[in-house]
Design an enzyme around this catalytic site. Structure first.
Site, mmCIF file in Angstrom:
data_model
loop_
_atom_site.group_PDB
_atom_site.id
_atom_site.type_symbol
_atom_site.label_atom_id
_atom_site.label_comp_id
_atom_site.label_asym_id
_atom_site.label_seq_id
_atom_site.Cartn_x
_atom_site.Cartn_y
_atom_site.Cartn_z
ATOM 1 N N ASN A 9 -13.481 58.367 6.604
ATOM 2 C CA ASN A 9 -14.546 57.530 6.056
ATOM 3 C C ASN A 9 -15.102 58.244 4.827
ATOM 4 O O ASN A 9 -15.807 59.249 4.958
ATOM 5 C CB ASN A 9 -15.629 57.355 7.133
ATOM 6 C CG ASN A 9 -16.864 56.651 6.618
ATOM 7 O OD1 ASN A 9 -16.866 56.086 5.528
ATOM 8 N ND2 ASN A 9 -17.924 56.694 7.417
ATOM 9 N N TRP A 10 -14.776 57.727 3.668
ATOM 10 C CA TRP A 10 -15.215 58.389 2.431
ATOM 11 C C TRP A 10 -16.673 58.093 2.111
ATOM 12 O O TRP A 10 -17.255 58.699 1.210
ATOM 13 C CB TRP A 10 -14.326 57.953 1.256
ATOM 14 C CG TRP A 10 -13.001 58.652 1.216
ATOM 15 C CD1 TRP A 10 -12.431 59.415 2.211
ATOM 16 C CD2 TRP A 10 -12.072 58.672 0.120
ATOM 17 N NE1 TRP A 10 -11.211 59.899 1.806
ATOM 18 C CE2 TRP A 10 -10.959 59.460 0.521
ATOM 19 C CE3 TRP A 10 -12.061 58.100 -1.150
ATOM 20 C CZ2 TRP A 10 -9.861 59.688 -0.310
ATOM 21 C CZ3 TRP A 10 -10.967 58.329 -1.976
ATOM 22 C CH2 TRP A 10 -9.877 59.123 -1.560
ATOM 23 N N LYS A 11 -17.281 57.137 2.799
ATOM 24 C CA LYS A 11 -18.685 56.769 2.526
ATOM 25 C C LYS A 11 -18.853 56.464 1.031
ATOM 26 O O LYS A 11 -17.936 55.930 0.420
ATOM 27 C CB LYS A 11 -19.630 57.876 3.022
ATOM 28 C CG LYS A 11 -19.307 58.276 4.478
ATOM 29 C CD LYS A 11 -20.329 59.185 5.080
ATOM 30 C CE LYS A 11 -19.893 59.538 6.508
ATOM 31 N NZ LYS A 11 -20.892 60.311 7.223
ATOM 32 N N HIS A 93 -21.491 51.612 11.514
ATOM 33 C CA HIS A 93 -21.719 53.052 11.321
ATOM 34 C C HIS A 93 -23.220 53.342 11.386
ATOM 35 O O HIS A 93 -24.036 52.532 10.935
ATOM 36 C CB HIS A 93 -21.140 53.490 9.975
ATOM 37 C CG HIS A 93 -21.114 54.982 9.827
ATOM 38 N ND1 HIS A 93 -22.237 55.706 9.495
ATOM 39 C CD2 HIS A 93 -20.124 55.876 10.012
ATOM 40 C CE1 HIS A 93 -21.915 56.992 9.482
ATOM 41 N NE2 HIS A 93 -20.640 57.121 9.786
ATOM 42 N N GLU A 95 -25.056 55.088 9.661
ATOM 43 C CA GLU A 95 -25.736 55.041 8.360
ATOM 44 C C GLU A 95 -26.073 53.610 7.969
ATOM 45 O O GLU A 95 -27.099 53.355 7.332
ATOM 46 C CB GLU A 95 -24.872 55.746 7.301
ATOM 47 C CG GLU A 95 -24.891 57.252 7.522
ATOM 48 C CD GLU A 95 -23.656 57.987 7.038
ATOM 49 O OE1 GLU A 95 -22.846 57.403 6.290
ATOM 50 O OE2 GLU A 95 -23.506 59.162 7.434
ATOM 51 N N GLU A 163 -19.901 58.378 17.740
ATOM 52 C CA GLU A 163 -20.411 59.301 16.727
ATOM 53 C C GLU A 163 -21.886 59.595 16.998
ATOM 54 O O GLU A 163 -22.763 58.815 16.586
ATOM 55 C CB GLU A 163 -20.289 58.686 15.329
ATOM 56 C CG GLU A 163 -18.863 58.371 14.919
ATOM 57 C CD GLU A 163 -18.721 58.326 13.406
ATOM 58 O OE1 GLU A 163 -17.901 59.072 12.883
ATOM 59 O OE2 GLU A 163 -19.456 57.569 12.756
ATOM 60 N N GLY A 169 -22.324 64.914 9.694
ATOM 61 C CA GLY A 169 -22.642 65.644 8.470
ATOM 62 C C GLY A 169 -23.505 66.872 8.688
ATOM 63 O O GLY A 169 -24.053 67.420 7.729
ATOM 64 N N SER A 209 -18.748 65.700 12.287
ATOM 65 C CA SER A 209 -18.414 67.092 11.970
ATOM 66 C C SER A 209 -17.060 67.544 12.504
ATOM 67 O O SER A 209 -16.899 68.700 12.902
ATOM 68 C CB SER A 209 -19.543 68.029 12.432
ATOM 69 O OG SER A 209 -20.739 67.734 11.736
ATOM 70 N N GLY A 230 -15.667 62.164 8.278
ATOM 71 C CA GLY A 230 -16.339 61.914 7.008
ATOM 72 C C GLY A 230 -15.967 62.975 5.980
ATOM 73 O O GLY A 230 -14.936 62.892 5.312
ATOM 74 N N GLY A 231 -16.793 64.004 5.859
ATOM 75 C CA GLY A 231 -16.642 65.011 4.814
ATOM 76 C C GLY A 231 -15.239 65.596 4.712
ATOM 77 O O GLY A 231 -14.712 65.774 3.605
HETATM 78 P P1 PGA Z 1 -18.793 63.780 9.111
HETATM 79 O O1 PGA Z 1 -19.018 62.191 9.175
HETATM 80 O O2 PGA Z 1 -17.347 64.028 9.537
HETATM 81 O O3 PGA Z 1 -19.025 64.143 7.686
HETATM 82 O O4 PGA Z 1 -19.757 64.401 10.064
HETATM 83 C C1 PGA Z 1 -18.447 61.433 10.206
HETATM 84 C C2 PGA Z 1 -18.797 59.976 10.035
HETATM 85 O O5 PGA Z 1 -19.933 59.669 9.667
HETATM 86 O O6 PGA Z 1 -17.946 59.101 10.272
#
Ligand code: PGA
Length: 249
Positions: A9-11, A93, A95, A163, A169, A209, A230-231
């Protein structure tokens, strides 16, 4: 055996220059038994899908509107995503639940729209730190699952991503026992809803993470069929070892 899924997930990250990361993943040696999904921002979808065509990499989106078309300025529908080359869409998600006030009922509507457009719905759920500290985790995720999963959902068109909000993050992850507990509960609720066979085949991802350094430990946990990353999905050099860990899990 169910194919595992490594989803990135590149957000709200990435420009045209970032597409070289997708080229690198598309040119890598195939990872047996693993599906690979990258969800870049909508601006990059069509070009990413063109680059990934014919490779092991699927391209997906990060959200869709519940309607197929209409007067919804700034929104993108599921058929539009499919038209751009997306094969999946992340929905619910944390977010989006936090930044845009998305409810589980809205997530279910979006998932229904995704299914109608032939997209795989990657439905996210998870507790906040306050909910975990109040011993509400299992109740929260069960309720999110109950309300977020539309009646169109099955193993072929839906993936669930657990999640924990506090793990996204932050570099923090739940213990293996905590992940196993939640995934076990999700699997049991899915079995009530879909029957044991369908529930067993529906992939449950862990997200929050996930890094090259902890991937193997996470993929060894019962009922973890992959990860939503994500990251560490932004660069092929970070995501590739996670894919490799999943292939050898
Ligand atoms: P993260 O994000 O791997 O950067 O913690 C995961 C996500 O939000 O899908």
């Amino acid at each position: 055996m169910t194919r595992r899924l490594a989803a990135g997930n590149w957000k709200m990250n990435g420009t045209m220059a970032s597409l070289s990361e997708i080229t690198a993943l598309a040119n890598a040696h195939p990872a047996p038994g693993v599906d690979i999904l990258i969800c870049p921002p909508a601006t990059l979808l069509a070009e990413a899908a063109r680059i990934a065509a014919g490779s092991a990499v699927m391209i997906g989106a990060q959200d869709c509107h519940p309607a197929a078309a209409g007067a919804h300025t700034g929104d993108i529908s599921a058929p539009m995503l499919a038209d751009a080359g997306a094969r999946a869409v992340i929905l619910g998600h944390s977010e989006r639940r936090a930044d845009h006030g998305e409810t589980s009922a809205l997530v279910a509507e979006k998932a229904r729209a995704a299914h109608a457009a032939g997209l795989l719905a990657v439905i996210c759920l998870g507790e906040t730190l306050a909910e975990r500290e109040a011993a509400q985790t299992l109740a929260v995720v069960a309720e999110q699952l109950r309300l977020s999963l539309p009646d169109t959902a099955g193993a072929a068109n839906t993936v669930l991503a657990y999640e924990p909000v506090w793990a996204i993050g932050t570099g923090l992850t739940p213990s293996p026992a905590q992940i196993a507990e939640v995934h076990g509960v999700l699997r049991a609720h899915l079995a009530d809803r879909l029957g044991a066979q369908e529930a067993g085949a529906l992939r449950l991802l862990y997200g929050g993470s996930v890094k090259p350094a902890n991937a193997s430990e996470i993929f060894a946990i019962a009922d973890v069929d992959g990860a939503l990353v994500g990251g560490a999905s932004l660069r092929a050099d970070d995501f590739s070892p996670i894919i490799a860990a999943l292939a050898s899990a």
